[in-house]
Design an enzyme around this catalytic site. Structure first.
Site, PDB file in Angstrom:
ATOM      1  N   GLY A   1       0.706  -1.354   0.132  1.00 14.79           N
ATOM      2  CA  GLY A   1       0.019  -0.151  -0.045  1.00 14.79           C
ATOM      3  C   GLY A   1       0.877   1.150   0.219  1.00 14.79           C
TER       4      GLY A   1
ATOM      5  CD  GLU B   1       9.890  -0.984   5.389  1.00 12.51           C
ATOM      6  OE1 GLU B   1      10.029  -1.737   6.672  1.00 12.51           O
ATOM      7  OE2 GLU B   1       8.590  -0.805   5.215  1.00 12.51           O
TER       8      GLU B   1
ATOM      9  CB  THR C   1       3.884  -8.451   5.310  1.00 19.79           C
ATOM     10  OG1 THR C   1       3.882  -7.816   6.409  1.00 19.79           O
ATOM     11  CG2 THR C   1       3.190  -9.935   5.324  1.00 19.79           C
ATOM     12  CB  CYS C   2       2.926  -8.706  -0.065  1.00 20.65           C
ATOM     13  SG  CYS C   2       2.368  -9.728  -1.710  1.00 20.65           S
TER      14      CYS C   2
ATOM     15  CB  CYS D   1       1.148 -13.323  -0.873  1.00 22.69           C
ATOM     16  SG  CYS D   1       1.084 -11.594  -0.255  1.00 22.69           S
TER      17      CYS D   1
ATOM     18  CE  LYS E   1       0.681 -17.751   0.534  1.00 24.58           C
ATOM     19  NZ  LYS E   1      -0.493 -16.958   1.228  1.00 24.58           N
TER      20      LYS E   1
ATOM     21  CE1 TYR F   1       6.065  -3.585  -4.141  1.00 21.36           C
ATOM     22  CE2 TYR F   1       7.550  -5.281  -5.576  1.00 21.36           C
ATOM     23  CZ  TYR F   1       6.442  -4.890  -4.825  1.00 21.36           C
ATOM     24  OH  TYR F   1       5.086  -5.597  -5.072  1.00 21.36           O
TER      25      TYR F   1
ATOM     26  CB  ALA G   1       9.560   7.371  10.004  1.00 22.25           C
TER      27      ALA G   1
ATOM     28  CE1 TYR H   1      -3.244 -15.763   4.274  1.00 21.92           C
ATOM     29  CE2 TYR H   1      -4.824 -14.709   5.854  1.00 21.92           C
ATOM     30  CZ  TYR H   1      -3.781 -14.741   5.116  1.00 21.92           C
ATOM     31  OH  TYR H   1      -3.348 -13.561   5.319  1.00 21.92           O
TER      32      TYR H   1
ATOM     33  CD  GLU I   1      -2.191 -19.518   2.202  1.00 23.55           C
ATOM     34  OE1 GLU I   1      -2.854 -19.213   1.193  1.00 23.55           O
ATOM     35  OE2 GLU I   1      -1.450 -18.907   2.698  1.00 23.55           O
TER      36      GLU I   1
ATOM     37  NE  ARG J   1      -8.956 -18.266  18.737  1.00 23.30           N
ATOM     38  CZ  ARG J   1      -8.673 -17.091  18.976  1.00 23.30           C
ATOM     39  NH1 ARG J   1      -7.834 -17.066  20.068  1.00 23.30           N
ATOM     40  NH2 ARG J   1      -8.830 -16.239  18.275  1.00 23.30           N
TER      41      ARG J   1
ATOM     42  CG  ASP K   1      -2.706  -5.954   6.088  1.00 18.95           C
ATOM     43  OD1 ASP K   1      -3.523  -5.961   5.335  1.00 18.95           O
ATOM     44  OD2 ASP K   1      -1.851  -7.197   6.096  1.00 18.95           O
TER      45      ASP K   1
ATOM     46  CB  THR L   1      -1.500  -8.066  -1.165  1.00 18.88           C
ATOM     47  OG1 THR L   1      -0.430  -8.592   0.123  1.00 18.88           O
ATOM     48  CG2 THR L   1      -0.353  -7.165  -2.112  1.00 18.88           C
TER      49      THR L   1
ATOM     50  CG  HIS M   1     -14.727 -30.936 -23.312  1.00 20.20           C
ATOM     51  ND1 HIS M   1     -15.156 -31.165 -21.996  1.00 20.20           N
ATOM     52  CD2 HIS M   1     -14.265 -31.999 -24.084  1.00 20.20           C
ATOM     53  CE1 HIS M   1     -15.147 -32.561 -22.280  1.00 20.20           C
ATOM     54  NE2 HIS M   1     -14.604 -32.973 -23.298  1.00 20.20           N
TER      55      HIS M   1
ATOM     56  CD  GLU N   1     -15.578 -29.024 -19.815  1.00 16.53           C
ATOM     57  OE1 GLU N   1     -16.411 -28.852 -20.696  1.00 16.53           O
ATOM     58  OE2 GLU N   1     -14.795 -29.713 -19.560  1.00 16.53           O
TER      59      GLU N   1
END
Length: 453
Positions: A20, A39, A46-47, A52, A55, A103, A119, A182, A186, A203, A308, A316, A442, A447
């Protein structure tokens, strides 16, 4: 473009260079804003760094365990196969480093200043960096994401989270994963395919509670056939590290058992501690999340938050859209707009994967009353040839009043890939008749979506 006072060092200062924050910073700069981003860990968030992307690489690697076995029925002789965890781990981590560089390059190409340090907000328009440097900005965007929640109990210091799972020196022979969401399912699939003995402790008595009940039940059934064990209504009492390095775990309602690793996947907590939010009075919620309006604005006109850290939809692509909308609305030439969070598709990269969009059958019955449910329960051709009994399950939920499709739910190979296109149809409010009028491709698994009777 929004008029910005030159008295500030920057028009926008973004705290957090995740999905984000990077999108917001890049787009704001493209609109002509002077932008900086801080940063403290690694650009990408995280992603890209510990979520993600790596992973999914592990998921790909894990799939080969079954693919190599199935290949025999397709005429392939594969002798002496073996798996090298360290080789995969290092290759994944190296690719993460490559992506991190891309990035950072993207931000630099848009003339975004990157501060690779923590920061803290120390005044209304003031940010103090870990080095002691103080900068000012007309707008502050908080995009610090979330972190894994680690419950407190005796011995909790011995657990790992998904963060550490990517850096293991060796695969654990026996691994306990706490959680039913998830992330737990995963990693259970990943570790199981790599030959670990996997136990999931939850739990409650429900896994993946936000997904359709039929898909949850099918994944549970398939996972158990694959050798994954499940313990329900089980919470940590204590963990003791033994002389040989193994962990003796006591769960409620269970006898103590030994594991080589214990992973917790029990939710994620917004990263708001130590940001200085209280200094200027940014409102937060019960779980520490930053409270924002539909336009991602906090209770202060110059402070926004996306992703998040707001604990709205922790996905994401949603964070990216929120960052885009913020930058366009505050710095762009057009009218402000909000992100539409209705009908967001999602996936669980379990073995096999799950994908869903729209209402579950239960939700549709509660909200609409009169619905029609179409279902296909089948073995894919590939599984038939391979002698694998695992079955796919596709469901389509239709509003009986107008024939509009309000939900599609799938479990089976490539379900997320198929769902991306199907989600467009649900978002566009197409009808069952529209699907019926579409000629099938097919033979494919997809389908089945146009052959429901």
């Amino acid at each position: 473009m929004c008029a910005v006072a030159d008295s500030y060092d920057y028009d926008l200062f973004t705290i957090g260079a995740g999905s984000g924050g990077v999108r917001a910073s890049r787009v704001a700069a493209a609109h002509g804003a002077r932008v900086a981003v801080a940063e403290e860990y690694r650009v990408g968030g995280t992603c890209v760094i510990r979520g993600c992307v790596p992973k999914k690489m592990l998921v790909y690697g894990a799939h080969f365990a079954e693919d190599l076995e199935d290949a025999k029925q397709f005429g392939w002789n594969i002798e002496g196969k073996s798996f090298d965890w360290v080789r995969l781990r290092d290759h994944v981590l190296n690719d993460v480093t490559r992506l991190e560089g891309l990035y950072g390059q993207t931000l630099s190409n848009h003339n975004v200043t990157i501060y690779r340090e923590r920061a803290t907000i120390t005044g209304a328009h003031e940010i103090t960096l870990a080095s002691g440097q103080v900068v000012t900005a007309k707008y502050i965007l908080i995009a610090t994401g979330a972190r894994p929640h680690v419950p407190e109990f005796p011995g909790s210091e011995h657990v790992i989270t998904s963060n550490e799972a990517f850096h293991l020196d060796a695969l654990p022979r026996r691994v306990l994963i706490a959680g039913g969401g998830y992330i737990a399912n995963e990693f259970a699939g990943i570790f199981n395919e790599f030959g670990c003995k996997v136990t999931i402790a939850n739990r409650s008595d429900t896994i993946l509670r936000s997904y359709d009940a039929a898909l949850r039940d099918r994944l549970l059934q398939i996972s158990m056939v694959k050798g994954i064990s499940f313990l329900f209504h089980a919470e940590f009492e204590h963990i003791e590290k033994q002389a040989d390095g193994s962990l003796l775990v006591k769960l409620t309602g269970q006898e103590p058992a030994e594991y080589d690793a214990v992973m917790v996947a029990t939710g994620r907590v917004p990263n708001t501690q130590g940001l200085g939010l209280e200094t200027i009075g940014v409102a937060t919620g019960r779980n520490g999340e930053i409270v924002v309006d539909a336009f991602s604005k906090t209770n202060l006109d110059h402070v926004y938050a996306v992703g998040d850290v707001t604990d709205r939809v922790q996905l994401t692509p949603v964070a990216i859209r929120e960052g885009q909308a913020f930058a366009d609305s505050v710095f762009g030439p057009g009218e402000p707009y909000a992100v539409d969070r209705s009908c967001v598709p999602s996936a669980v990269f379990s073995h096999p994967p799950i994908a869903a969009v729209g209402l579950t059958e239960s939700e549709a019955r509660n909200q609409l009353g009169n619905i029609k449910v179409y279902q296909a329960d089948f073995r894919p051709m590939k599984h038939v040839v391979a002698g694998r009994n695992e079955r796919c399950l596709y469901k389509m939920i239709v509003d009986a009043a107008n024939d509009r499709i309000v939900g599609i739910h799938m479990i089976g190979p490539e379900a997320p890939e198929i769902m991306q296109a199907a989600a467009i149809a649900v978002k566009a409010k197409l009808t069952k008749a529209d699907f019926d009028a579409t000629v099938a491709i097919h033979p494919t698994m997809a389908e089945e979506l146009v052959l429901f009777k």
